[in-house]
Design a protein around this motif. Structure first.
Motif, PDB file in Angstrom:
ATOM      1  N   HIS A 140       8.271  -4.851   4.575  1.00 48.97           N
ATOM      2  CA  HIS A 140       8.789  -3.623   5.082  1.00 48.97           C
ATOM      3  C   HIS A 140       9.654  -3.243   4.561  1.00 48.97           C
ATOM      4  CE1 HIS A 140       9.553  -5.163  10.110  1.00 48.97           C
ATOM      5  NE2 HIS A 140       7.948  -4.680   9.738  1.00 48.97           N
ATOM      6  N   GLY A 141       9.134  -3.408   2.821  1.00 50.81           N
ATOM      7  CA  GLY A 141      10.075  -2.417   1.584  1.00 50.81           C
ATOM      8  C   GLY A 141      10.934  -3.012   0.686  1.00 50.81           C
TER       9      GLY A 141
ATOM     10  N   GLU B 152       5.055   4.977  -6.705  1.00 46.61           N
ATOM     11  CA  GLU B 152       4.882   3.735  -5.806  1.00 46.61           C
ATOM     12  C   GLU B 152       5.957   3.387  -6.227  1.00 46.61           C
ATOM     13  OE1 GLU B 152       4.061   2.224  -2.957  1.00 46.61           O
ATOM     14  OE2 GLU B 152       1.828   2.712  -2.773  1.00 46.61           O
TER      15      GLU B 152
ATOM     16  N   LYS C  44      11.678   3.497   5.702  1.00 46.27           N
ATOM     17  CA  LYS C  44      10.319   4.020   6.524  1.00 46.27           C
ATOM     18  C   LYS C  44      10.598   5.080   7.921  1.00 46.27           C
ATOM     19  CE  LYS C  44       7.171   0.247   5.237  1.00 46.27           C
ATOM     20  NZ  LYS C  44       6.480  -0.115   5.484  1.00 46.27           N
TER      21      LYS C  44
ATOM     22  N   ILE D 155       8.185   8.219   7.836  1.00 50.66           N
ATOM     23  CA  ILE D 155       6.848   7.535   9.044  1.00 50.66           C
ATOM     24  C   ILE D 155       7.580   8.047  10.308  1.00 50.66           C
ATOM     25  CG2 ILE D 155       5.615   5.733  10.384  1.00 50.66           C
ATOM     26  CD1 ILE D 155       5.495   4.490   7.977  1.00 50.66           C
TER      27      ILE D 155
ATOM     28  N   ALA E  14      12.270   3.979   1.418  1.00 51.11           N
ATOM     29  CA  ALA E  14      12.999   3.350  -0.067  1.00 51.11           C
ATOM     30  C   ALA E  14      11.724   4.653  -0.042  1.00 51.11           C
ATOM     31  CB  ALA E  14      12.703   1.841   0.528  1.00 51.11           C
TER      32      ALA E  14
HETATM   33  P1  GDP Z   1       8.009  -5.959   1.159  1.00 46.59           P
HETATM   34  O1  GDP Z   1       6.759  -6.909   1.709  1.00 46.59           O
HETATM   35  O2  GDP Z   1       8.703  -6.473   1.715  1.00 46.59           O
HETATM   36  O3  GDP Z   1       7.922  -6.195  -0.730  1.00 46.59           O
HETATM   37  O4  GDP Z   1       7.263  -4.570   1.058  1.00 46.59           O
HETATM   38  P2  GDP Z   1       7.031  -3.550  -0.231  1.00 46.59           P
HETATM   39  O5  GDP Z   1       8.121  -2.846  -0.811  1.00 46.59           O
HETATM   40  O6  GDP Z   1       5.814  -3.521  -1.300  1.00 46.59           O
HETATM   41  O7  GDP Z   1       6.114  -2.550   1.296  1.00 46.59           O
HETATM   42  C1  GDP Z   1       4.917  -2.210   1.827  1.00 46.59           C
HETATM   43  C2  GDP Z   1       4.106  -1.113   1.930  1.00 46.59           C
HETATM   44  O8  GDP Z   1       5.024  -0.198   2.503  1.00 46.59           O
HETATM   45  C3  GDP Z   1       4.107  -0.214   0.667  1.00 46.59           C
HETATM   46  O9  GDP Z   1       2.723   0.585   0.605  1.00 46.59           O
HETATM   47  C4  GDP Z   1       5.232  -0.123   0.348  1.00 46.59           C
HETATM   48  O10 GDP Z   1       4.392   2.075  -0.197  1.00 46.59           O
HETATM   49  C5  GDP Z   1       5.392   1.158   2.057  1.00 46.59           C
HETATM   50  N1  GDP Z   1       6.733   1.811   2.090  1.00 46.59           N
HETATM   51  C6  GDP Z   1       7.944   0.921   1.582  1.00 46.59           C
HETATM   52  N2  GDP Z   1       8.911   1.336   1.729  1.00 46.59           N
HETATM   53  C7  GDP Z   1       8.396   3.104   2.646  1.00 46.59           C
HETATM   54  C8  GDP Z   1       8.593   3.435   2.880  1.00 46.59           C
HETATM   55  O11 GDP Z   1      10.447   4.487   2.842  1.00 46.59           O
HETATM   56  N3  GDP Z   1       8.963   4.630   3.732  1.00 46.59           N
HETATM   57  C9  GDP Z   1       6.721   4.904   3.552  1.00 46.59           C
HETATM   58  N4  GDP Z   1       6.448   5.740   4.214  1.00 46.59           N
HETATM   59  N5  GDP Z   1       6.382   3.469   3.418  1.00 46.59           N
HETATM   60  C10 GDP Z   1       6.589   2.506   2.359  1.00 46.59           C
END
Ligand code: GDP
Length: 411
Positions: A16-17, A52, A144, A147, A181
């Motif tokens: 989830h980011g 990224e 996100k 999106i 984010a």
């Molecule tokens: P975590 O598992 O919660 O740490 O999630 P991550 O930070 O690794 O993010 C998972 C995926 O979501 C990655 O491919 C990120 O690039 C994507 N992502 C994170 N934040 C955003 C955002 O605000 N917008 C979009 N489009 N993608 C995002």
């Protein structure tokens, strides 16, 4: 600038980011050295990708492994107002373990939810843990937003669903912020892409929080680790809360014997006082029997609670379930006693919050239970919300199979 740190946890369902938001917070506050940013940008370019922010975390992770810049699971950054420490927990079991063992004590939390996926299982589990630990400064970041084209309707429907859930577990988020984010909207800067939102950014929201009361103002709890007989006898241990002062009258628990602090001993120093978090030695006026696992308190303070039975919330995190009345080791600060769970008041599935049948006498993996614990010997405990250092415990000998908190006004 405020002194000290505000520690907060970053929680939410996988993907989830979390990492991206952490990377973004570090980047936007200028906490990543320029060369590092260049390096990461270069890697992303060579992969034909945009910058990224998750990579920042991967990068830090590498360094973490080599022990260069950051401590295990703590990440530092600062704003004009104060310093922050992010406690990053890969999953809820680690999160709970860290928080209950005192590896990390958070005063606030960011709960992150993917706007395109909405509330998921770990969103609920993590929120439940925040509630159990009494963390009441919570920012919900609906991430996100890019999106879903920064649409208000989807944001509002996730907000409603989440608020309904959080209400059941006594959490009232301080802020619910739509963010991206990845693109940096409403993290450090307000953005034109969300004209319908007029609340604070994530950093402004964090800056509005208060730091936890410093445990120096709380009652004294000194956990004895060891006693050494040199030319003088030194009682070594850690000030868990309150202030230890030379000359002060102290009571040793559980024996309740009293004496005075003759001196405080540090390497090549004999300070007049010792603050919470300090591991020091002390000598006493009288030669009482003192041993590892004793807790020393201020004699004028009667707020302590010595007991062989108390109510607690525990979170079971082992594949082997617990059967009612099975003897198990309980560890609280340096105290170690055998105990049994003698009654299960209720069991809750930490994800669905469903109340499970509690007549089975069994607590299974990932279940939270409200229980009565009976110990073989007397133990000194505090309410977790008052003195968390002595209000939390773990169960299990070599392997920690459950974490628990002494229940006061928690759920
Ligand atoms: P975590 O598992 O919660 O740490 O999630 P991550 O930070 O690794 O993010 C998972 C995926 O979501 C990655 O491919 C990120 O690039 C994507 N992502 C994170 N934040 C955003 C955002 O605000 N917008 C979009 N489009 N993608 C995002």
């Amino acid at each position: 600038m405020d002194e000290g740190y505000l520690k907060f946890v970053m929680v939410g369902h996988v993907d989830h980011g979390k990492s991206t938001l952490i990377g973004r917070l570090l980047y936007d506050t200028g906490s990543i050295p320029k060369e590092k940013v260049r390096e990461i940008r270069h890697i992303c370019d060579s992969l034909g990708k945009e910058m990224e922010f998750g990579y920042v975390m991967d990068h830090l992770e590498e360094e973490r492994g080599q022990g260069i810049t950051i401590e295990t699971t703590q990440i530092f950054f600062k704003t004009k107002k104060r310093n922050y420490v992010i406690i990053d927990a890969p999953g809820h079991v680690e999160l709970l373990k860290n928080m209950l063992t005192g590896a990390s004590q958070a005063g606030a939390a960011i709960l992150i939810v993917d706007a395109s996926e909405g509330v998921r299982e770990q969103t609920k589990r993590h929120a439940y843990i925040l509630s159990m630990l009494g963390i009441n400064q919570v920012i919900v970041a609906i991430n996100k937003m890019d999106i879903i084209n920064f649409e208000r309707e989807t944001f509002d429907s996730i907000k409603t669903e989440l608020l309904n859930f959080l209400k059941n577990i006594n959490i009232t988020p301080s802020y619910i912020i739509p963010i991206s984010a990845k693109e940096g909207d409403f993290i450090a800067i307000k953005s034109q892409k969300l004209p319908w939102y007029n609340g604070p950014t994530v950093l402004e929201a964090l800056d509005s929080f208060v730091q936890k009361e410093r445990p120096v103002n709380k009652p004294l709890r000194f956990a004895v680790q060891d006693v050494y007989n040199f030319d003088k006898r030194i009682v070594a241990g850690r000030v868990e809360s309150g202030l230890l002062k030379k000359g002060q009258s102290i009571t040793v628990l559980p024996s309740r014997e009293q004496t005075k602090v003759k001196s405080i001993e540090e390497f090549l120093k004999t300070p007049e006082k010792a603050e919470p978090g300090k591991s020091i030695g002390l000598t006493t006026e009288d030669k009482l029997f003192i041993d590892r696992g004793n807790i020393i308190v201020n004699s004028s303070d009667s707020s302590f609670n010595i007991t062989k039975s108390f109510r607690a919330n525990i979170f079971w995190m082992d594949k082997t379930p617990y059967k009612l009345d099975t003897p198990i080791l309980l560890r609280c600060a340096t105290q170690e006693v055998m105990c049994r769970i003698e009654s299960i008041i209720k069991i809750i599935d930490s994800s669905t919050l469903e109340l499970l049948d509690n007549n089975t006498g069994i607590i299974k993996n990932r279940e939270a239970a409200d229980v009565i614990i009976k110990t073989d010997k007397e133990i000194m405990i505090d309410d977790f919300l008052e003195i968390p250092e002595i209000g939390r415990f773990v169960l299990g000998k070599e392997v920690t199979v459950a974490g628990g908190i002494v229940k006061g006004k928690t759920i």
